[in-house]
Enzyme design. Structure first.
Site, PDB file in Angstrom:
ATOM      1  N   HIS A   7     -88.297  -1.709  29.764  1.00 29.62           N
ATOM      2  CA  HIS A   7     -89.625  -2.324  29.895  1.00 29.62           C
ATOM      3  C   HIS A   7     -90.416  -2.130  28.596  1.00 29.62           C
ATOM      4  CE1 HIS A   7     -93.341  -3.426  32.203  1.00 29.62           C
ATOM      5  NE2 HIS A   7     -93.889  -2.697  31.240  1.00 29.62           N
ATOM      6  N   GLU A   8     -90.380  -0.911  28.065  1.00 25.64           N
ATOM      7  CA  GLU A   8     -91.124  -0.624  26.835  1.00 25.64           C
ATOM      8  C   GLU A   8     -90.495  -1.323  25.630  1.00 25.64           C
ATOM      9  OE1 GLU A   8     -93.849   0.342  27.704  1.00 25.64           O
ATOM     10  OE2 GLU A   8     -93.309   1.267  29.603  1.00 25.64           O
ATOM     11  N   HIS A  59     -91.790  -4.727  25.434  1.00 27.64           N
ATOM     12  CA  HIS A  59     -93.138  -4.797  24.843  1.00 27.64           C
ATOM     13  C   HIS A  59     -93.065  -4.954  23.328  1.00 27.64           C
ATOM     14  CE1 HIS A  59     -96.391  -4.257  27.719  1.00 27.64           C
ATOM     15  NE2 HIS A  59     -95.641  -3.411  28.408  1.00 27.64           N
ATOM     16  N   CYS A  93     -97.127  -3.219  35.267  1.00 34.17           N
ATOM     17  CA  CYS A  93     -97.475  -2.756  33.929  1.00 34.17           C
ATOM     18  C   CYS A  93     -98.957  -2.414  33.886  1.00 34.17           C
ATOM     19  CB  CYS A  93     -97.143  -3.847  32.905  1.00 34.17           C
ATOM     20  SG  CYS A  93     -97.517  -3.400  31.199  1.00 34.17           S
TER      21      CYS A  93
END
Length: 136
Positions: free
Chosen positions: A126-127, A130, A85
């Site tokens: 992955h986002e 977040h 990241c």
């Protein structure tokens, strides 16, 4: 506008708030910042540029996809992936899903549904993490 990348773990671990139509400019900031880091980045969440709103961008091949208030509606076929990241150092193993379906609002604030597979699905997950304050 290109924004600096946030590396503050306490900030990144906070859950993002719903985006509103007034937050639409976040999409352009995400696009500009992603392009500025395209040599080492394929996706980004708004908290990575200092904004606690539910907005992400990721590359779908050569096309950047911006999503506001994305919701993971379906996932299948879990596997282990090694990820890194821009906001963190190093890499980690994490569980991802080979195929996902995401519902979101586009830049015109229209509801969309997108099914993603393989690497684009991994980037999107992955986002999405977040936005929940989940770091690899």
């Amino acid at each position: 506008m290109i924004k600096p990348i946030v590396k503050d773990l306490l900030f990144l671990q906070q859950k993002a708030q719903l985006a509103t139509e007034e937050d639409i400019e976040i999409g352009q900031d995400l696009l500009d910042t992603l392009k500025a880091n395209q040599d080492r980045c394929v996706g980004m969440a708004a908290n990575m540029i200092g904004v606690q709103k539910r907005a992400i961008i990721f590359m779908y091949g050569m096309v950047p996809i911006i999503m506001f208030n994305p919701i993971l509606k379906r996932k299948s076929s879990p596997y282990q992936a090694e990820e890194s990241c821009l906001s963190l150092s190093g890499s980690c193993l994490t569980t991802r899903y080979k195929e996902i379906m995401v519902e979101y609002l586009d830049q015109n604030w229209q509801k969309q549904t997108l099914t993603l597979k393989d690497f684009p699905a991994q980037i999107c997950q992955h986002e999405l993490d977040h936005l929940e304050g989940i770091l690899i």
